[in-house]
Design an enzyme around this catalytic site. Structure first.
Site, PDB file in Angstrom:
ATOM      1  N   ARG A  23    -129.741  -9.969  16.062  1.00 15.52           N
ATOM      2  CA  ARG A  23    -128.987 -10.092  14.798  1.00 15.52           C
ATOM      3  C   ARG A  23    -127.741  -9.197  14.778  1.00 15.52           C
ATOM      4  NH1 ARG A  23    -134.294 -10.182  12.506  1.00 15.52           N
ATOM      5  NH2 ARG A  23    -134.877 -12.350  12.206  1.00 15.52           N
TER       6      ARG A  23
ATOM      7  N   LYS B 197    -113.455 -13.986  14.539  1.00 18.97           N
ATOM      8  CA  LYS B 197    -114.015 -15.331  14.696  1.00 18.97           C
ATOM      9  C   LYS B 197    -114.619 -15.418  16.087  1.00 18.97           C
ATOM     10  CE  LYS B 197    -111.401 -18.369  11.647  1.00 18.97           C
ATOM     11  NZ  LYS B 197    -110.430 -19.462  11.564  1.00 18.97           N
TER      12      LYS B 197
ATOM     13  N   GLU C 199     -99.265 -19.403  19.927  1.00 25.83           N
ATOM     14  CA  GLU C 199     -99.882 -18.760  18.753  1.00 25.83           C
ATOM     15  C   GLU C 199     -98.913 -17.744  18.133  1.00 25.83           C
ATOM     16  OE1 GLU C 199    -102.570 -19.837  17.398  1.00 25.83           O
ATOM     17  OE2 GLU C 199    -104.111 -20.368  18.867  1.00 25.83           O
TER      18      GLU C 199
ATOM     19  N   LYS D 222    -101.652 -10.811  11.605  1.00 20.37           N
ATOM     20  CA  LYS D 222    -103.021 -11.331  11.529  1.00 20.37           C
ATOM     21  C   LYS D 222    -103.934 -10.346  10.795  1.00 20.37           C
ATOM     22  CE  LYS D 222    -106.800 -13.632  13.726  1.00 20.37           C
ATOM     23  NZ  LYS D 222    -107.349 -14.416  14.813  1.00 20.37           N
TER      24      LYS D 222
ATOM     25  N   GLU E  95    -112.290 -16.578   5.562  1.00 21.93           N
ATOM     26  CA  GLU E  95    -111.510 -17.813   5.384  1.00 21.93           C
ATOM     27  C   GLU E  95    -111.917 -18.592   4.146  1.00 21.93           C
ATOM     28  OE1 GLU E  95    -110.323 -19.715   9.145  1.00 21.93           O
ATOM     29  OE2 GLU E  95    -110.619 -21.630   8.153  1.00 21.93           O
TER      30      GLU E  95
ATOM     31  N   ARG F  41    -106.793 -17.211   4.708  1.00 19.68           N
ATOM     32  CA  ARG F  41    -106.880 -17.165   6.182  1.00 19.68           C
ATOM     33  C   ARG F  41    -106.630 -18.516   6.843  1.00 19.68           C
ATOM     34  NH1 ARG F  41    -111.058 -13.830  10.146  1.00 19.68           N
ATOM     35  NH2 ARG F  41    -110.212 -14.689  12.081  1.00 19.68           N
TER      36      ARG F  41
ATOM     37  N   ASN G  75    -104.430 -21.423  10.689  1.00 16.23           N
ATOM     38  CA  ASN G  75    -104.730 -22.689  11.355  1.00 16.23           C
ATOM     39  C   ASN G  75    -103.524 -23.627  11.375  1.00 16.23           C
ATOM     40  OD1 ASN G  75    -107.455 -22.121  11.941  1.00 16.23           O
ATOM     41  ND2 ASN G  75    -107.935 -22.420   9.780  1.00 16.23           N
TER      42      ASN G  75
ATOM     43  N   HIS H  79    -103.417 -26.362  13.865  1.00 17.47           N
ATOM     44  CA  HIS H  79    -104.739 -26.487  14.480  1.00 17.47           C
ATOM     45  C   HIS H  79    -105.483 -27.774  14.107  1.00 17.47           C
ATOM     46  CE1 HIS H  79    -103.924 -22.412  15.639  1.00 17.47           C
ATOM     47  NE2 HIS H  79    -105.113 -22.256  16.201  1.00 17.47           N
TER      48      HIS H  79
ATOM     49  N   HIS I  43    -106.839 -29.199  17.289  1.00 16.58           N
ATOM     50  CA  HIS I  43    -108.251 -29.279  17.674  1.00 16.58           C
ATOM     51  C   HIS I  43    -108.640 -30.713  18.026  1.00 16.58           C
ATOM     52  CE1 HIS I  43    -109.640 -25.289  15.602  1.00 16.58           C
ATOM     53  NE2 HIS I  43    -109.078 -25.101  16.764  1.00 16.58           N
TER      54      HIS I  43
ATOM     55  N   HIS J 233    -105.548 -24.550  24.751  1.00 15.15           N
ATOM     56  CA  HIS J 233    -105.602 -24.427  23.294  1.00 15.15           C
ATOM     57  C   HIS J 233    -104.191 -24.276  22.694  1.00 15.15           C
ATOM     58  CE1 HIS J 233    -107.066 -23.334  19.342  1.00 15.15           C
ATOM     59  NE2 HIS J 233    -106.330 -22.238  19.393  1.00 15.15           N
TER      60      HIS J 233
HETATM   61  P1  NAD Z   1    -108.996 -18.613  28.666  1.00 19.04           P
HETATM   62  O1  NAD Z   1    -109.866 -17.597  28.101  1.00 19.04           O
HETATM   63  O2  NAD Z   1    -109.609 -19.854  29.197  1.00 19.04           O
HETATM   64  O3  NAD Z   1    -108.104 -17.933  29.795  1.00 19.04           O
HETATM   65  C1  NAD Z   1    -107.209 -18.737  30.509  1.00 19.04           C
HETATM   66  C2  NAD Z   1    -107.345 -18.524  32.030  1.00 19.04           C
HETATM   67  O4  NAD Z   1    -106.686 -17.325  32.398  1.00 19.04           O
HETATM   68  C3  NAD Z   1    -108.775 -18.390  32.528  1.00 19.04           C
HETATM   69  O5  NAD Z   1    -108.892 -19.092  33.731  1.00 19.04           O
HETATM   70  C4  NAD Z   1    -108.911 -16.886  32.749  1.00 19.04           C
HETATM   71  O6  NAD Z   1    -109.882 -16.548  33.704  1.00 19.04           O
HETATM   72  C5  NAD Z   1    -107.523 -16.523  33.215  1.00 19.04           C
HETATM   73  N1  NAD Z   1    -107.117 -15.143  32.967  1.00 19.04           N
HETATM   74  C6  NAD Z   1    -107.472 -14.372  31.921  1.00 19.04           C
HETATM   75  N2  NAD Z   1    -106.822 -13.200  31.979  1.00 19.04           N
HETATM   76  C7  NAD Z   1    -106.050 -13.232  33.078  1.00 19.04           C
HETATM   77  C8  NAD Z   1    -105.133 -12.321  33.654  1.00 19.04           C
HETATM   78  N3  NAD Z   1    -104.851 -11.152  33.089  1.00 19.04           N
HETATM   79  N4  NAD Z   1    -104.504 -12.670  34.796  1.00 19.04           N
HETATM   80  C9  NAD Z   1    -104.743 -13.888  35.368  1.00 19.04           C
HETATM   81  N5  NAD Z   1    -105.590 -14.791  34.866  1.00 19.04           N
HETATM   82  C10 NAD Z   1    -106.234 -14.468  33.733  1.00 19.04           C
HETATM   83  O7  NAD Z   1    -107.915 -19.109  27.611  1.00 19.04           O
HETATM   84  P2  NAD Z   1    -107.204 -18.379  26.386  1.00 19.04           P
HETATM   85  O8  NAD Z   1    -105.980 -19.161  26.160  1.00 19.04           O
HETATM   86  O9  NAD Z   1    -107.102 -16.920  26.576  1.00 19.04           O
HETATM   87  O10 NAD Z   1    -108.213 -18.613  25.166  1.00 19.04           O
HETATM   88  C11 NAD Z   1    -108.444 -19.901  24.654  1.00 19.04           C
HETATM   89  C12 NAD Z   1    -109.676 -19.873  23.788  1.00 19.04           C
HETATM   90  O11 NAD Z   1    -109.473 -18.984  22.696  1.00 19.04           O
HETATM   91  C13 NAD Z   1    -110.017 -21.222  23.188  1.00 19.04           C
HETATM   92  O12 NAD Z   1    -111.389 -21.467  23.339  1.00 19.04           O
HETATM   93  C14 NAD Z   1    -109.691 -21.053  21.717  1.00 19.04           C
HETATM   94  O13 NAD Z   1    -110.467 -21.873  20.898  1.00 19.04           O
HETATM   95  C15 NAD Z   1    -109.973 -19.599  21.516  1.00 19.04           C
HETATM   96  N6  NAD Z   1    -109.304 -19.002  20.351  1.00 19.04           N
HETATM   97  C16 NAD Z   1    -110.058 -18.270  19.490  1.00 19.04           C
HETATM   98  C17 NAD Z   1    -109.461 -17.666  18.411  1.00 19.04           C
HETATM   99  C18 NAD Z   1    -110.275 -16.792  17.497  1.00 19.04           C
HETATM  100  O14 NAD Z   1    -109.772 -16.388  16.460  1.00 19.04           O
HETATM  101  N7  NAD Z   1    -111.498 -16.447  17.869  1.00 19.04           N
HETATM  102  C19 NAD Z   1    -108.088 -17.807  18.174  1.00 19.04           C
HETATM  103  C20 NAD Z   1    -107.346 -18.577  19.072  1.00 19.04           C
HETATM  104  C21 NAD Z   1    -107.968 -19.176  20.160  1.00 19.04           C
HETATM  105  N1  GLY Z   2    -107.197 -18.219  14.898  1.00 17.14           N
HETATM  106  C1  GLY Z   2    -107.378 -18.438  13.502  1.00 17.14           C
HETATM  107  C2  GLY Z   2    -108.108 -17.353  12.817  1.00 17.14           C
HETATM  108  O1  GLY Z   2    -108.449 -16.365  13.419  1.00 17.14           O
HETATM  109  O2  GLY Z   2    -108.367 -17.458  11.649  1.00 17.14           O
END
Ligand code: NAD
Ligand code: GLY
Length: 378
Positions: free
Chosen positions: A132, A154, A196, A238, A248, A252, A256, A259, A263, A276
């Site tokens: 938890r 998130k 972003e 942010k 949200e 918040r 999006n 998005h 999405h 993304h």
């Molecule tokens: P990712 O995590 O898939 O990373 C992209 C690629 O880069 C991967 O292959 C990774 O191994 C590689 N990589 C990472 N760091 C590196 C570095 N320093 N040097 C070389 N390669 C590196 O993609 P992302 O764009 O970072 O994240 C996308 C995800 O984030 C999606 O699932 C999206 O839904 C999520 N997201 C979440 C939020 C949130 O608020 N939680 C907000 C925006 C996006």
């Molecule tokens: N990426 C959108 C949020 O964090 O609310």
């Protein structure tokens, strides 16, 4: 530079700092590293599981181990997940739980997410749900994770039918952003994160948007000063939103922008061959054009957003799926109520407006203005 996140609902006790610098993982003295962790009240004698991805582990696994040892952390292990969005799944979540249980991790121990948004989201959800809730630290390694996913709590995984459908709000204890790690990110990934950043300017801050228009070439050429500036600015924007509306319930949703369609694009691509940020870029151009169509903003506003996106090497055109495929995918969005979707539109650069839109309107817009071929009537 430190930015404080203090969601109203969490109270001061649950606030945390985002520390932004160049060289945190590879280049700091033991003293600075320890002071960073002490300031986050991290118990260095606890157990730590670092969740990371294959690429990040290959590039920085040794450096990160040295960093943890310098800090006086001895009891740590890595779990190395495959790269890619498909890792954000029940299968790999279950692998993380298995490791936590094998390691007999307790609530007072820590999960560290060391990677991009995929690692941050799944590691955060494991931290939120194992026993938890156990302690959680974010060490993002992509621009996207620096400016967005590591901040604000998130966490979650995808379902084959929709993006981020399983998750929770769970704030980390600290976020350490080391801009030096971005040097190994390829240009496509840098642009992916930049989408972003554009989002913050386009929907919330006109001056920041102008800065991005003037400096995108330097940013995408890895200029350290510019990168630090956009990360600080994005995290501040942010943090300000999350502090007012952590879960949200209203404000918040502005984060999006781009998005809702984005999405849907990711889902229709099965999370493959599109990133993304790229999907969000397409979604922002769509949302800006839709805003213009609804008389909310002018031609120039929509054109500026599209130009910055194209100049940054990001995609802008809505991919060729049918309007009904888009509408069906959007119906699984978390912002759907009473057959309408809460859409983030703009009244101009830096000025958002929320509107509940009927799916019929979106269907017609996709058919008549975007000119996608329909196979049936709505
Ligand atoms: P990712 O995590 O898939 O990373 C992209 C690629 O880069 C991967 O292959 C990774 O191994 C590689 N990589 C990472 N760091 C590196 C570095 N320093 N040097 C070389 N390669 C590196 O993609 P992302 O764009 O970072 O994240 C996308 C995800 O984030 C999606 O699932 C999206 O839904 C999520 N997201 C979440 C939020 C949130 O608020 N939680 C907000 C925006 C996006
Ligand atoms: N990426 C959108 C949020 O964090 O609310």
């Amino acid at each position: 530079m430190k930015i404080r996140v203090e969601p109203e609902t969490g109270g001061k006790k649950n606030g945390y700092d985002i520390v932004i610098d160049a060289g945190i993982i590879g280049g700091v003295s033991a003293d600075k590293a320890v002071s960073l962790l002490n300031s986050a009240a991290v118990n260095l004698k606890a157990g730590f599981l670092a969740v990371t991805s294959k690429t990040v582990h290959g590039l920085y696994g040794d450096k990160f181990s040295d960093f943890l040892k310098k800090c006086g952390i001895e009891n740590f292990d890595f779990i190395v997940l495959p790269d890619g969005e498909s890792t954000k799944s029940l299968k790999y979540l279950s692998d993380i739980y298995d490791r936590l249980i094998d390691k007999r991790m307790e609530r007072s121990d820590y999960i560290i997410a060391f990677g991009g948004g995929v690692v941050g989201d799944i590691a955060g959800f494991a931290a939120a749900t194992y026993l938890r809730g156990i302690n959680f630290i974010q060490v993002p390694t992509t621009l996207l994770a620096d400016v967005d996913s590591s901040v604000g709590g998130k966490t979650g995984i995808d379902h084959p039918k929709g993006k981020n459908l399983i998750g929770s709000f769970y704030q980390p204890r600290a976020v350490f952003i080391d801009v030096n790690l971005l040097k190994t990110l390829d240009k496509r990934e840098l642009a992916n994160g930049f989408a972003e950043v554009i989002k913050y300017g386009a929907s919330l801050d006109a001056n920041f948007f102008s800065y991005l228009e003037s400096n995108y070439k330097k940013i995408l050429a890895y200029d350290e000063k510019c990168l630090i500036h956009i990360i600080e600015k994005s995290c501040s924007i942010k943090a300000d939103i999350v502090n007012q509306d952590e879960k949200e319930s209203g404000l918040r949703s502005v984060l999006n922008f781009g998005h809702s369609l984005g999405h849907a694009v990711e889902t229709l691509y099965n999370y493959e061959n599109i990133k993304h940020g790229e999907a969000v870029a397409i979604g922002m151009v769509f949302a800006a054009n839709l805003s213009k169509h609804l008389g909310l903003c002018g031609d120039e506003d929509a054109a500026r957003i599209k130009n910055l996106i194209i100049n940054s090497g990001l995609p802008a055109d809505v991919p060729d799926f049918t309007p009904e495929q888009y509408v069906n995918a959007m119906k699984l969005d978390k912002k759907v109520a009473d057959k309408q979707i809460k859409f983030v539109l703009i009244k101009g650069i830096g000025a958002y407006e929320f509107k509940m839109l009927d799916f019929g309107l979106i269907f017609n817009y996709l058919t008549e203005s975007v000119k996608l071929k329909k196979t049936q009537n709505y």
